[in-house]
Structure formats: structure tokens, C-alpha cells
Design a protein around this motif. Structure first.
Motif, PDB file in Angstrom:
ATOM      1  N   VAL A 136       0.841  -1.190   0.000  1.00 49.65           N
ATOM      2  CA  VAL A 136       0.000   0.000   0.000  1.00 49.65           C
ATOM      3  C   VAL A 136       0.881   1.246   0.000  1.00 49.65           C
ATOM      4  CG1 VAL A 136      -1.705   1.332   1.317  1.00 49.65           C
ATOM      5  CG2 VAL A 136      -1.963  -1.149   1.096  1.00 49.65           C
ATOM      6  N   ASP A 137       1.983   1.205   0.725  1.00 50.80           N
ATOM      7  CA  ASP A 137       2.895   2.356   0.763  1.00 50.80           C
ATOM      8  C   ASP A 137       3.427   2.682  -0.626  1.00 50.80           C
ATOM      9  OD1 ASP A 137       2.569   2.660   3.505  1.00 50.80           O
ATOM     10  OD2 ASP A 137       4.391   1.533   3.995  1.00 50.80           O
ATOM     11  N   MET A 141       0.566   4.311  -2.587  1.00 54.91           N
ATOM     12  CA  MET A 141       0.337   5.685  -2.107  1.00 54.91           C
ATOM     13  C   MET A 141       1.440   6.623  -2.593  1.00 54.91           C
ATOM     14  SD  MET A 141      -2.506   6.124  -0.585  1.00 54.91           S
ATOM     15  CE  MET A 141      -2.162   7.707   0.182  1.00 54.91           C
ATOM     16  N   GLY A 150       0.828   9.989  -5.076  1.00 57.24           N
ATOM     17  CA  GLY A 150       0.960  11.255  -4.367  1.00 57.24           C
ATOM     18  C   GLY A 150       1.076  12.414  -5.351  1.00 57.24           C
ATOM     19  N   THR A 178      -7.568  11.312  -2.380  1.00 57.43           N
ATOM     20  CA  THR A 178      -6.996  10.068  -2.889  1.00 57.43           C
ATOM     21  C   THR A 178      -7.780   8.922  -2.288  1.00 57.43           C
ATOM     22  OG1 THR A 178      -4.795  11.031  -3.071  1.00 57.43           O
ATOM     23  CG2 THR A 178      -4.922   8.630  -3.045  1.00 57.43           C
ATOM     24  N   VAL A 199      -8.041   4.744  -2.022  1.00 64.58           N
ATOM     25  CA  VAL A 199      -7.301   3.493  -2.187  1.00 64.58           C
ATOM     26  C   VAL A 199      -8.245   2.340  -1.853  1.00 64.58           C
ATOM     27  CG1 VAL A 199      -5.343   2.106  -1.391  1.00 64.58           C
ATOM     28  CG2 VAL A 199      -5.136   4.595  -1.527  1.00 64.58           C
ATOM     29  N   ALA A 215      -5.643   2.761  -6.739  1.00 66.37           N
ATOM     30  CA  ALA A 215      -5.724   4.088  -6.130  1.00 66.37           C
ATOM     31  C   ALA A 215      -5.968   5.123  -7.211  1.00 66.37           C
ATOM     32  CB  ALA A 215      -4.441   4.419  -5.376  1.00 66.37           C
TER      33      ALA A 215
END
Length: 141
Positions: free
Chosen positions: A16-17, A20, A24, A31, A33, A97
Motif C-alpha cells: 500500500v505504501d 500511495m 501522491g 486520494t 485506495v 488508487a
């Protein structure tokens, strides 16, 4: 800059990081997800094992889906990653996302991205159940 920042099919765990970070964008006010995980049941039956297979054209089809979402919504960034291979219960199977100027647009774009991915990208799920039966999902729809 291309608004489609990350598209991939992977046989390794998803992050997920990473997603993201890919979406960004300072122009985005919202945003959204979505994280899809392997659950322990389907249609009232206990799932014990699951694997995903993808057609060789799946990444190309995923790009086409993302391009359509990008043309239909004011996205500033999109990402979609999907696992292939064997997954355990609780593993992350898919992450999408969408970043947009406003939250409602982000919700709508992310919803379209996951729905169209599931409907149009040739990725098939093979489930094994506790009773010994198996099922392919998406292969003959």
C-alpha cells in the motif's frame, strides 16, 4: 507527466505504501485506495487455498482500463497492482488508487478502476475449498 503512475501484475507481496507514493500529487485534494484481500470463505464455503493466473495480455488490458478511467475522470494520478500465483488467507490480492482534485471524483475513479479491472482484465482466480471442491472465477464469464 503521465497520470498512470503504476500498473503491474506481480508474484510478490503488494505494498500500500508503494501505491500511495505512486499516486501522491499536490494537485489532488482526494486520494482513494482500495485494497482487496483473500478471505476465508466464498458463497458460504470455507476457502483453504487460492491462486491467480493472468493471460499474457493482462498488463496491456490493465493499461487500457486505466487509460479509460483517466479519460473519464479528472485524475491527477492512478495506480493498480494485482498479485498472481499462490496467495494465503489474508494476503493482499489487489490495490488500486485514484487521486483527483476532489474526493467524490477520487471515489468514483477508484471504483471504476477496480470494477473495470475485475470485469475486463484477464486474471482468473482458482479457489480450493475445505470440502475438497475447486472453482475457477472469471475464466468463463
Amino acid at each position: 507527466m503521465d497520470v498512470i503512475r503504476l500498473l503491474a501484475l506481480r508474484d510478490t507481496p503488494l505494498s500500500v505504501d508503494e501505491v500511495m507514493a505512486a499516486v501522491g500529487d499536490h494537485a489532488a485534494g482526494g486520494t482513494t485506495v482500495f485494497v482487496g484481500t483473500v478471505r476465508d470463505h466464498d458463497q458460504g464455503k470455507a476457502v483453504t487455498k487460492l491462486s491467480y493466473s493472468a493471460h499474457p495480455t493482462a498488463e496491456r488490458e490493465l493499461r487500457a482500463v486505466a487509460e479509460k478511467v483517466a479519460s473519464d475522470f479528472p485524475v491527477t494520478a492512478l495506480a493498480a497492482v494485482h498479485r498472481v500465483g499462490d496467495l494465503a488467507l489474508g494476503d493482499t490480492a489487489v490495490i488500486v488508487a485514484a487521486a483527483c482534485p476532489h474526493r467524490e471524483e477520487a471515489f468514483q475513479a477508484a471504483r471504476r478502476l477496480i470494477d473495470d479491472l475485475k470485469a475486463q482484465v484477464p486474471i482468473w482466480k482458482h479457489q480450493e475449498f475445505a470440502d475438497g471442491s475447486t472453482e475457477w472465477v472469471g475464466a468463463c464469464e
